[in-house]
Enzyme design. Structure first.
Site, PDB file in Angstrom:
ATOM      1  CD  GLU A  63     109.603  26.722-130.838  1.00 41.82           C
ATOM      2  OE1 GLU A  63     109.817  26.017-129.825  1.00 41.82           O
ATOM      3  OE2 GLU A  63     110.319  26.682-131.859  1.00 41.82           O
TER       4      GLU A  63
ATOM      5  CD  GLU B   3     109.801  30.816-122.827  1.00 37.59           C
ATOM      6  OE1 GLU B   3     109.380  30.988-121.664  1.00 37.59           O
ATOM      7  OE2 GLU B   3     109.453  29.872-123.566  1.00 37.59           O
TER       8      GLU B   3
ATOM      9  CG  ASP C 289     101.176  36.991-122.316  1.00 36.58           C
ATOM     10  OD1 ASP C 289     100.853  36.355-123.341  1.00 36.58           O
ATOM     11  OD2 ASP C 289     100.500  36.994-121.275  1.00 36.58           O
TER      12      ASP C 289
ATOM     13  CG  ASP D 217     103.055  25.469-116.891  1.00 32.33           C
ATOM     14  OD1 ASP D 217     102.396  24.500-116.467  1.00 32.33           O
ATOM     15  OD2 ASP D 217     103.688  26.235-116.155  1.00 32.33           O
TER      16      ASP D 217
ATOM     17  CE  LYS E  48      98.624  20.796-107.571  1.00 30.00           C
ATOM     18  NZ  LYS E  48      99.019  21.563-106.354  1.00 30.00           N
TER      19      LYS E  48
ATOM     20  CB  THR F 264     114.259  20.266-126.961  1.00 30.84           C
ATOM     21  OG1 THR F 264     113.098  19.942-126.177  1.00 30.84           O
ATOM     22  CG2 THR F 264     113.843  21.016-128.219  1.00 30.84           C
TER      23      THR F 264
END
Length: 225
Positions: free
Chosen positions: A57, A82, A109, A131, A135, A205
């Site tokens: 994951e 994570e 990372d 994320d 933009k 979640t």
């Protein structure tokens, strides 16, 4: 050994927000070192020789989905990556409270982790609500890029699966376009409900329930050909 003068662009923002709770901080000191992935090259099955499969994951957030899947599938090694320290702290709490022995974590990372894994070592990958970098000038920071897709194709076994989920319409389109451009993946959807309705094995979640995006959750399942 010199450092890379042009390291990969980060696909995540801050790595810590609020102070970590004392109990979670203690588990970061005691439990995390025991379940942290090796810093050198390794094969997932070496971490759990009896595992039937190895899942990854990417960006597990607070660890709810990862822990639930590990609890449902005790014969599967579930690796989570994570960079957000508060999320890692939450995840080690889930691992501790549920007594999970089939979870390993990478607190950093994910691209650093992927580079240490051998070809064809994964059976399943989850990328859930990453994320969105909404933009346009930030799209280059999105996790899903052609380079990542190629690396995941290297790591997934033929027939292995990858699930991407987002509640940002533009990111769903972005991801579908890039996976369809890859010769290594096939989109498994046959009808609209296949991406509009949460799969039967999905774990919702608290983050997902917040509905922070601009559309209902979209679920894209791909198969490694």
């Amino acid at each position: 050994m010199t450092s890379d003068p042009h390291p990969p662009m980060r696909s995540f923002g801050r790595i810590k927000s609020r102070p970590i709770k004392p109990r979670q901080a203690a588990l970061m000191e005691t439990l995390l070192p025991q379940i942290r992935c090796p810093a050198q090259a390794f094969a997932p099955r070496d971490l759990m020789p009896g595992a039937g499969q190895a899942w990854l994951e990417i960006g597990f957030g607070g660890g709810e989905h990862m822990a639930a899947q590990a609890a449902r599938h005790p014969d599967v090694l579930v690796i989570g990556a994570e960079p957000f320290l508060n999320g890692v702290a939450s995840a080690v709490r889930h691992v501790d409270e549920q007594g999970l022995s089939n979870v390993r974590l990478h607190d950093g990372d994910v691209r650093d982790l992927l580079a240490r894994l051998p070809d064809g070592c994964l059976d399943r990958v989850f990328i859930l609500f990453p994320d969105p970098w909404p933009k346009a000038r930030h799209h280059k920071r999105r996790l899903v890029q052609a380079e990542l897709i190629a690396e995941l194709a290297r790591l997934l076994k033929p027939g292995g699966t990858l699930r991407f989920a987002t509640d940002w319409a533009d990111y769903a389109d972005w991801t579908l376009e890039r996976f369809l451009a890859s010769p290594d993946f096939r989109w498994s959807a046959d009808r609209a409900d296949d991406w509009r309705v949460a799969p039967a094995d999905h774990v919702t979640t608290r983050y997902e329930e917040k509905g922070l995006g601009d559309c209902a959750p979209v679920f894209l399942d791909f198969v490694r050909v």
